[in-house]
Design an enzyme around this catalytic site. Structure first.
Site, mmCIF file in Angstrom:
data_model
loop_
_atom_site.group_PDB
_atom_site.id
_atom_site.type_symbol
_atom_site.label_atom_id
_atom_site.label_comp_id
_atom_site.label_asym_id
_atom_site.label_seq_id
_atom_site.Cartn_x
_atom_site.Cartn_y
_atom_site.Cartn_z
ATOM 1 C CG ASN A 116 35.915 64.212 28.422
ATOM 2 O OD1 ASN A 116 35.905 63.450 27.459
ATOM 3 N ND2 ASN A 116 36.042 65.520 28.301
ATOM 4 N NE ARG A 140 32.887 66.152 25.497
ATOM 5 C CZ ARG A 140 33.882 66.323 24.633
ATOM 6 N NH1 ARG A 140 35.047 65.774 24.838
ATOM 7 N NH2 ARG A 140 33.701 67.053 23.559
ATOM 8 C CG HIS A 148 32.324 72.866 21.451
ATOM 9 N ND1 HIS A 148 32.850 73.719 20.494
ATOM 10 C CD2 HIS A 148 33.335 72.034 21.805
ATOM 11 C CE1 HIS A 148 34.119 73.406 20.276
ATOM 12 N NE2 HIS A 148 34.439 72.378 21.052
ATOM 13 C CG LEU A 207 36.128 81.940 20.580
ATOM 14 C CD1 LEU A 207 36.663 83.359 20.444
ATOM 15 C CD2 LEU A 207 35.583 81.435 19.247
ATOM 16 N N GLY A 208 38.064 77.530 21.853
ATOM 17 C CA GLY A 208 39.161 76.759 22.435
ATOM 18 C C GLY A 208 40.022 76.250 21.293
ATOM 19 C CG ASN A 209 43.468 73.242 20.368
ATOM 20 O OD1 ASN A 209 43.810 73.871 19.353
ATOM 21 N ND2 ASN A 209 44.301 72.556 21.102
ATOM 22 N N GLY A 210 39.222 73.589 19.601
ATOM 23 C CA GLY A 210 38.074 73.555 18.700
ATOM 24 C C GLY A 210 37.269 74.822 18.988
ATOM 25 N NE ARG A 235 38.832 70.251 15.072
ATOM 26 C CZ ARG A 235 38.032 70.188 16.130
ATOM 27 N NH1 ARG A 235 36.735 70.410 15.995
ATOM 28 N NH2 ARG A 235 38.507 69.914 17.314
ATOM 29 C CG ASP A 272 49.009 78.256 22.445
ATOM 30 O OD1 ASP A 272 48.504 79.372 22.705
ATOM 31 O OD2 ASP A 272 49.231 77.387 23.306
ATOM 32 N NE ARG A 274 48.714 79.752 25.705
ATOM 33 C CZ ARG A 274 48.430 78.700 26.437
ATOM 34 N NH1 ARG A 274 48.426 78.801 27.740
ATOM 35 N NH2 ARG A 274 48.156 77.544 25.883
ATOM 36 C CD GLU A 330 33.030 71.435 27.388
ATOM 37 O OE1 GLU A 330 34.177 71.900 27.550
ATOM 38 O OE2 GLU A 330 32.689 70.823 26.372
HETATM 39 P P1 AMP Z 1 40.668 74.931 25.313
HETATM 40 O O1 AMP Z 1 40.477 73.990 24.160
HETATM 41 O O2 AMP Z 1 39.437 75.615 25.762
HETATM 42 O O3 AMP Z 1 41.454 74.328 26.457
HETATM 43 O O4 AMP Z 1 41.611 76.106 24.746
HETATM 44 C C1 AMP Z 1 42.949 75.873 24.405
HETATM 45 C C2 AMP Z 1 43.507 77.057 23.649
HETATM 46 O O5 AMP Z 1 43.312 78.265 24.406
HETATM 47 C C3 AMP Z 1 45.016 76.998 23.446
HETATM 48 O O6 AMP Z 1 45.354 76.290 22.286
HETATM 49 C C4 AMP Z 1 45.392 78.454 23.304
HETATM 50 O O7 AMP Z 1 45.365 78.816 21.954
HETATM 51 C C5 AMP Z 1 44.290 79.217 23.999
HETATM 52 N N1 AMP Z 1 44.751 79.964 25.173
HETATM 53 C C6 AMP Z 1 44.953 79.530 26.418
HETATM 54 N N2 AMP Z 1 45.404 80.533 27.206
HETATM 55 C C7 AMP Z 1 45.500 81.625 26.417
HETATM 56 C C8 AMP Z 1 45.911 82.984 26.624
HETATM 57 N N3 AMP Z 1 46.320 83.424 27.813
HETATM 58 N N4 AMP Z 1 45.854 83.821 25.570
HETATM 59 C C9 AMP Z 1 45.443 83.404 24.354
HETATM 60 N N5 AMP Z 1 45.038 82.141 24.101
HETATM 61 C C10 AMP Z 1 45.078 81.264 25.115
#
Ligand code: AMP
Length: 413
Positions: free
Chosen positions: A16, A97, A185, A214-217, A246, A287, A289, A389
């Site tokens: 990737n 990727r 995605h 639901l990640g950063n994107g 975004r 973030d 968290r 992925e």
């Molecule tokens: P990804 O793009 O799938 O790696 O997701 C990253 C995002 O996941 C981070 O910016 C966090 O906002 C969120 N994240 C990771 N761990 C946690 C957690 N324990 N509780 C809430 N959000 C989390």
């Protein structure tokens, strides 16, 4: 982890390539295990960092990696030291990727014509496709004899019906500039929707699933019988859900308004919407968290950001229930989806009338694998399914190259 996978030709190296990073994973299609993985970061900067983990434990190299070629050669060296290098007898193929595949619905074997096609798509994915191309060219130079596949982020969505894929724009303009809803995605949505069917003990063709990545994107998709029928990201990954930085959906008239009234240029608007909006724009943090901590402390801006985020999500869940007609499962995945019980509960709050409910104890319980969080006997299953992925890219690559499936379920790491 173990090195025994070298014996059979069942290893796929997944690459990737980002603009300044190279992530890699070696996946065994026989066992589902992952003998080695790592990342090279800050490629092109004065001090780059390779962090590797393999059968003999972690390896870190801090040095300058002038380009992706140097980074991949270094990865080859650390893999070689484990007997798992680019020349390892067990290596069957390399899977890349690639973010934008235009209207391609399937992964493709890499050849000169495919590279030219990915190049032609650069204007549609200017940040990603060039980096992906560099990764492919570098890997090809190092192992010209090894089959390589491109697995596209857009492919799973390319079968969307025209009604979902078209914007209501002047057709001549839309066609001339290839403006349509591509979705992103896709590898994650494909993997997670299939794993959800497995969790329910049913065939993918039998189930309708709403996937919330639901990640950063962040993106949602409506998957009917294994086929994507709608998704929230569109021409670019900016459309749809509220994301880390975004905006997701907004009135397109805001763009000319900002150009006229705020004197912004196109790049400034782009930067505003992609980097200074979303959760970060609303409350200064991207973030979840940190936002959850602030919400618990009664912070007003963080609470508003959280509320905007889950309101948008709930709206998409409702919309996709209507698109699908019948929903068997709503599934959460990626960093926020897999880890934030608060987001899951809030996003689905009040949807009992749709047969959608979250069991507070199941939702709050610590868990890592695929699991159900809806009360027993619910009409619609609610699930958490960790995305993977790399495993999906490895599976698609292996299938394309060998015609065989390999194991698809997560094996021992
Ligand atoms: P990804 O793009 O799938 O790696 O997701 C990253 C995002 O996941 C981070 O910016 C966090 O906002 C969120 N994240 C990771 N761990 C946690 C957690 N324990 N509780 C809430 N959000 C989390």
């Amino acid at each position: 982890m173990s090195g025994r996978e070298t014996a059979a030709r069942d290893l796929v190296l997944v690459l990737n390539s980002g603009s300044s990073s190279l992530k890699y994973q070696l996946v065994s299609m026989a066992t589902g295990g992952r003998p080695a993985a790592g990342i090279v970061g800050r490629i092109g900067e004065a001090e780059g960092r390779l962090a590797h983990s393999g059968p003999s434990g972690p390896v870190v190299r801090v040095e300058r990696f002038p380009d992706h070629g140097a980074a991949l050669r270094a990865v080859g060296e650390v893999l070689d030291a484990e007997g798992l290098g680019l020349g390892a007898p067990g290596l069957t193929a390399i899977g890349h990727r690639v973010v934008h595949g235009g209207d391609r619905t399937e992964p493709a074997l890499v050849d000169d014509a495919l590279l030219a096609e990915i190049e032609r798509l650069v204007p549609l994915a200017p940040l990603h496709n060039p980096a992906n191309l560099t990764g492919i060219r570098t890997a090809r130079a190092l192992r010209p004899d090894l089959p390589q596949a491109a697995v596209f982020d857009t492919a799973f969505h390319a079968t969307m019906p025209e009604a979902a894929a078209r914007y209501a724009l002047d057709t001549a303009t839309a066609d001339a500039y290839r403006i349509r809803r591509y979705g992103f995605h896709g590898t994650s949505h494909a993997y997670v929707s299939r794993e959800t069917a497995a969790l329910l003990g049913r065939a993918p063709a039998e189930v309708n699933v709403v996937v919330l990545h639901l990640g950063n994107g962040a993106s949602a998709s409506a998957v009917a019988g294994g086929r994507c029928v709608d998704t929230s990201m569109g021409f670019t990954p900016l459309e749809g859900l509220v994301m880390g930085t975004r905006s997701g959906d907004l009135d397109p008239a805001i763009v000319p308004y900002l150009i006229r009234e705020a004197g912004m240029g196109p790049d400034e608007v782009d930067e505003l919407l992609n980097r200074r909006s979303g959760l970060a724009g609303l409350c200064g943090d991207n973030d979840m968290r940190e936002i959850s901590r602030r919400v618990a402390d009664g912070d007003v801006r963080a609470t508003l950001a959280f509320d905007v985020y889950v309101h948008r999500l709930r709206k998409y869940v409702g919309a996709y229930c209507a698109v699908l007609g019948r929903v068997d499962a709503v599934v959460f995945t990626a960093g926020v989806g897999e880890n934030s019980a608060a987001v899951r509960a809030a996003a689905l709050h009040g949807l009992d009338g749709f047969g959608i409910a979250v069991d507070p104890a199941l939702n709050g319980a610590e868990g890592h694998g695929a699991r159900l969080i809806s009360p027993a006997g619910s009409r619609v299953a609610v699930a958490v399914v960790p995305t993977d992925e790399e495993r999906e890219i490895a599976r698609q690559t292996y299938q394309l190259v060998t015609g065989k499936g390999g194991t698809t379920s997560p094996g021992e790491e």
